[in-house]
Scaffold this active site. Structure first.
Site, short mmCIF file in Angstrom:
data_model
loop_
_atom_site.label_atom_id
_atom_site.label_comp_id
_atom_site.label_asym_id
_atom_site.label_seq_id
_atom_site.Cartn_x
_atom_site.Cartn_y
_atom_site.Cartn_z
N HIS A 11 1.43 -7.98 5.27
CA HIS A 11 0.98 -6.72 5.86
C HIS A 11 1.59 -5.60 5.04
O HIS A 11 2.82 -5.52 4.91
CB HIS A 11 1.40 -6.61 7.32
CG HIS A 11 0.99 -5.31 7.95
ND1 HIS A 11 -0.31 -4.87 7.96
CD2 HIS A 11 1.72 -4.33 8.56
CE1 HIS A 11 -0.38 -3.70 8.57
NE2 HIS A 11 0.84 -3.34 8.93
N ASP A 13 2.17 -1.84 4.59
CA ASP A 13 2.24 -0.41 4.90
C ASP A 13 2.53 0.33 3.60
O ASP A 13 3.55 0.08 2.95
CB ASP A 13 3.36 -0.13 5.91
CG ASP A 13 3.09 -0.75 7.27
OD1 ASP A 13 2.02 -0.50 7.82
OD2 ASP A 13 3.97 -1.48 7.77
N ASP A 123 -2.85 -4.07 12.82
CA ASP A 123 -1.76 -3.25 13.38
C ASP A 123 -2.21 -1.87 13.85
O ASP A 123 -1.40 -0.97 13.96
CB ASP A 123 -0.64 -3.09 12.34
CG ASP A 123 0.71 -2.83 13.00
OD1 ASP A 123 0.83 -3.07 14.21
OD2 ASP A 123 1.63 -2.38 12.31
N HIS A 332 -2.27 3.66 10.49
CA HIS A 332 -1.74 3.91 11.84
C HIS A 332 -0.43 4.69 11.82
O HIS A 332 -0.25 5.60 12.62
CB HIS A 332 -1.56 2.59 12.58
CG HIS A 332 -0.76 1.57 11.84
ND1 HIS A 332 -1.27 0.86 10.79
CD2 HIS A 332 0.51 1.15 11.97
CE1 HIS A 332 -0.35 0.04 10.31
NE2 HIS A 332 0.74 0.20 11.01
#
Length: 863
Positions: A11, A13, A123, A332
């Site tokens: 994941h 970010d 997410d 997000h």
């Protein structure tokens, strides 16, 4: 025996408490390791690159020489990419942004080989009810999501998720998130105890014998030893059979399982926090993003389309760059504002940079249009641009720089136009005009902000007016000294310090139309959380000044409050008013519209507080409506789960704090009130006042994450880092409108909303320009319409197609009822397409609620 599908992933970010620069350097080494291991051992894979192609875009900036290595692994199905460009938020960003995200992700995947055709959303802080619609419009039949699900929504973690337009995708929830099987031991005996516990939880709400085992985490390296460990476990136990898999194989295995149908959004925080406060955190960033989205899709792209149809070039890569940079701020964390101050500054700067590029594109195209128009009257040209695909009258905000007192504005026939000066100041032109910058003497002009009354502006086109300096206007500029704002629809007065509104169509009265309410915020950038003993102060009794201004086209009531308020949370606890909250509001009622326009300015000197404006609906209803991407959603005023969340130890309160795109309304089937905003994304229905729509103006907090909050007990979310910039100190501005409802969702109501959202734009060809361009030697008509679409649908965009020499025109059904919409009228070949622009659909005149409609418009080449 249950089949466990190993899903290996990372994941990624791009930014959070660290910057995009930090993650991009890490990405170089992550990708080098991943590529080497996949190439060295062909039994490894597939590996999911977080469902977003921006990861590869970032990587290729540092390692362009490895593009072919990546393409080979993508072609072999061992590296799975897309379908998104970035892992976008779905509740705060706009519908066009979500569409372009999938569109650019699709384009990137085509260039690199193939796309993972699964709506992987690991997410996002809550899931939009429109996600199935977006996915089906891009030929995606499956979704995998985390956050927002509980058995209060639908009892199983696998279901068929259906949007209101009828789009349906098979959906699987990651009940423990994407990182529940991270950092597994490679020794099977050591791995088994923890792994078996994870799998029991994965199966707790599963309707199937097929389970997902997501192996990866935030920026985590490839756990290349896990597949062999699971192969060993296959020989040591008989409860589970582990397979190296991907989502496509998982859903294929799920096909034989009967699944329930679910409709709606997923915002439950029972098992995972959805961080409802992100709708209002760093409201300045939310506003900047919304204004960029709206300007590019509903003004700039339509203007570029008109210019292109007249022979000017369409700068498609420039526009695409603006969208890509904006989408890097749409993840997000990024758009949520739950970042370090340094990252929030980067997020906002990207959006402001995009606005600068977009504004310059708009300016230069207006300048090129004006240069090609042969003047029909004396004076300086004023181009009035109408992005909407239907003709319209209206008022245009315009800034004029004038050397003298008198001026007149006339149309092509020489008929005088009416105007009204809203504000006048003196302007040193040398700071605006490059040619004057080296002058030894300042050149001062009048700077007049005016409202201009215009008629019959063509659909998706423009008209030309003329500013004649030194010529007196020939219409009477009426004024009034009355203490009332009134037109044929509405009447607004001030009784004491209360604003009173009457809808003259129905007789309905709102006695306290505007109440400012300021309360404490003991939360962080993720969540609003009231102090355990909150003390709220209001604008009642704090009105310092009221000034009425009347003109030929509009009237305004200026209100100024100075509210005594606590400076800090400790002051609030002590009931100590040692600070002032100075707020001004300009309420404008034009003579042509049943809409109250409100502009608010706040001098924010307080800390750890939330400021709302309470707007009454004055109706008794259990439900209300808000807009969502390409649609409207109906919500209960008070979530029933508020009665059980504490007993059941939820991770977060299911508070009645809700996201909106720009609109919330409450009505009883006929009468009510609608609030439309420009970038304000959050509202609340107060538990003790269920007929009130409390729109959040701003929320000030000083920490990225905090632990032990009343509405979010337990650990801190994110990092416990100070975030002083999230207090948003200083001057803050907001715009919103009130639209009284006398006939519920009537066509007249929706037209008023759309025209406020997408105003007419005026541009003055002053003869002075910041930049010079050579003449293009093209001739343009003084009045022009590219196309016409007489539709009740709301306008979304008019843009160049991603591929081919064609345009895309898009509208959407804004209401809760199906609408009849004809095809556009244009001298072109028309075909209805999906949001993907690549998938043909059957044309239809009836448009369901919550549905977009896109038309591909291919000009007919003459000769």
């Amino acid at each position: 025996m249950k089949t466990v599908h190993l899903i290996q992933h990372t994941h990624w970010d791009r930014e959070w408490y660290f910057t995009e620069n930090d993650s991009q350097v890490l990405l170089y080494y992550f990708m080098e390791d991943l590529l080497n291991r996949l190439e060295a051992d062909t039994s490894l894979g597939p590996f999911i690159l977080d469902g977003q192609t921006v990861v590869l875009e970032d990587y290729f900036q540092f390692a362009p020489e490895n593009r072919e290595r990546v393409q080979a692994l993508v072609a072999a199905g061992r590296l799975l990419i897309g379908p998104w460009y970035t892992q976008t938020d779905f509740l705060v960003v706009g519908a066009e942004s979500i569409t372009r995200n999938l569109l650019l992700g699709q384009l990137d995947c085509e260039r690199l080989g193939s796309r993972m055709a699964v709506g992987y959303v690991p997410d996002s802080f809550g899931q939009s009810a429109q996600l199935p619609m977006f996915l089906k419009q891009f030929a995606i039949d499956h979704a995998v999501v985390w956050r927002g699900w509980s058995e209060y929504d639908t009892p199983f973690t696998e279901f068929r998720w259906r949007s209101l337009d009828g789009s349906c995708v098979t959906t699987a929830i990651l009940p423990q998130g994407y990182g529940c099987a991270k950092w597994l031991q490679t020794d099977p005996h050591q791995a088994w105890p923890g792994l078996s516990e994870v799998l029991e939880k994965q199966a707790a709400f599963s309707r199937s014998t097929q389970l997902i085992l997501p192996n990866g985490n935030d920026q985590s390296p490839f756990e290349y030893g896990v597949p062999a460990m699971l192969d060993a476990l296959n020989t040591q136990q008989t409860v589970y059979r582990f397979v190296r898999s991907d989502f496509a194989r998982y859903f294929e295995a799920l096909e034989s399982t009967p699944l329930d149908i679910f409709e709606g959004e997923l915002l439950s925080p029972k098992y995972m926090r959805v961080h409802r406060g992100i709708f209002s955190t760093r409201m300045d960033i939310k506003q900047t993003n919304a204004r960029l989205e709206n300007f590019v899709s509903r003004q700039l792209e339509p203007l570029l389309s008109v210019s292109w149809s007249l022979g000017l070039p369409y700068p498609q890569q420039v526009v695409e760059n603006i969208w890509r940079e904006a989408m890097k701020s749409h993840a997000h964390d990024s758009i949520g504002g739950c970042n370090s101050d340094r990252v929030n500054a980067i997020v906002k700067d990207r959006l402001l940079s995009g606005q600068e590029k977009a504004s310059q594109l708009f300016e230069l195209n207006m300048q090129m249009l004006a240069n090609g128009i042969s003047a029909q009257q004396d004076g300086k040209k004023i181009i009035i641009f109408n992005a909407l695909p239907s003709p319209r009258d209206g008022l245009v905000a315009l800034t004029l720089y004038l050397p003298g007192e008198d001026f007149s504005i006339v149309d092509e026939q020489g008929h005088s136009c009416r105007w009204q000066i809203l504000q006048e100041t003196s302007q040193d032109m040398s700071v605006i005009v490059q040619e004057l910058s080296n002058s030894p003497y300042p050149v001062f002009y009048r700077k007049c902000q005016i409202l201009l009354d215009v008629l019959a502006i063509p659909a998706s086109g423009y008209s030309t007016l003329y500013l004649q300096e030194g010529v007196p206007s020939c219409f009477t500029r009426s004024s009034s000294l009355t203490h009332v704002l009134e037109n044929q629809w509405l009447r607004l007065t001030l009784e004491g310090d209360q604003v009173v509104l009457v809808d003259k169509r129905s007789g309905k009265r709102w006695d306290n139309l505007i109440l400012l309410v300021d309360g404490g915020d003991a939360g962080d950038t993720y969540n609003y959380s009231p102090p355990e003993d909150d003390w709220r102060v209001t604008s009642e009794g704090s009105l310092q000044k009221a000034e009425w201004q009347h003109g030929a086209l509009a009237s305004t009531l200026m209100l100024n409050w100075s509210i005594a308020a606590p400076q800090t949370l400790e002051d609030r606890r002590q009931r100590r008013c040692n600070g002032l909250l100075d707020i001004s509001m300009a309420i404008t009622l034009t003579h042509q519209s049943p809409v109250l326009d409100m502009k608010v300015t706040v001098n924010n000197t307080l800390q750890d507080h939330r400021l709302q404006v309470h707007i009454p609906s004055e109706v008794c209803a259990d439900m209300h409506f808000a807009d969502q991407p390409f649609g409207l959603i109906r919500r209960e005023n008070r979530p029933s789960t508020l009665d059980v969340w504490q007993q059941e130890n939820w991770g977060e309160s299911p508070a009645s704090l809700w996201p909106m795109q720009s609109l919330v309304m409450m009505h009883d089937g006929r009468q009510g009130m609608c609030v439309v905003t420009d970038g304000l994304r959050e509202y609340e229905i107060p538990d003790d006042r269920p007929s009130i729509m409390a729109v959040t103006l701003l929320r000030s907090v000083g920490w990225l994450g905090r632990a032990g909050m009343p509405w979010r007990p337990g650990r801190a979310s994110g990092m416990a880092l100070p975030s002083p910039d999230s207090q948003i100190p200083g001057e803050f501005h907001a715009s919103l409108a009130l639209v009284p409802m006398h006939d519920a969702e009537s066509p007249e109501f929706w037209r008023s909303v759309e025209r406020w959202r997408t105003p007419l734009v005026g541009w003055l060809d002053s003869g002075w320009a910041r930049f010079k361009t050579n003449p293009h030697n093209l001739a343009f008509p003084s009045t022009y319409s590219l196309l016409r679409w007489d539709t009740p649908l709301h306008f979304s965009t008019l843009k160049k197609a991603q591929q081919g020499e064609a345009l895309i025109l898009r509208g959407w059904n804004p209401g809760s009822r199906e609408l009849i919409s004809p095809a556009p009228e244009a001298n072109a070949i028309l075909s209805e397409v999906a949001l993907s622009e690549m998938q043909s659909v059957t044309s239809h005149n009836t448009v369901p609620a919550c549905a977009p409609v896109s038309w591909r418009i291919t000009p007919i080449i003459k000769g």
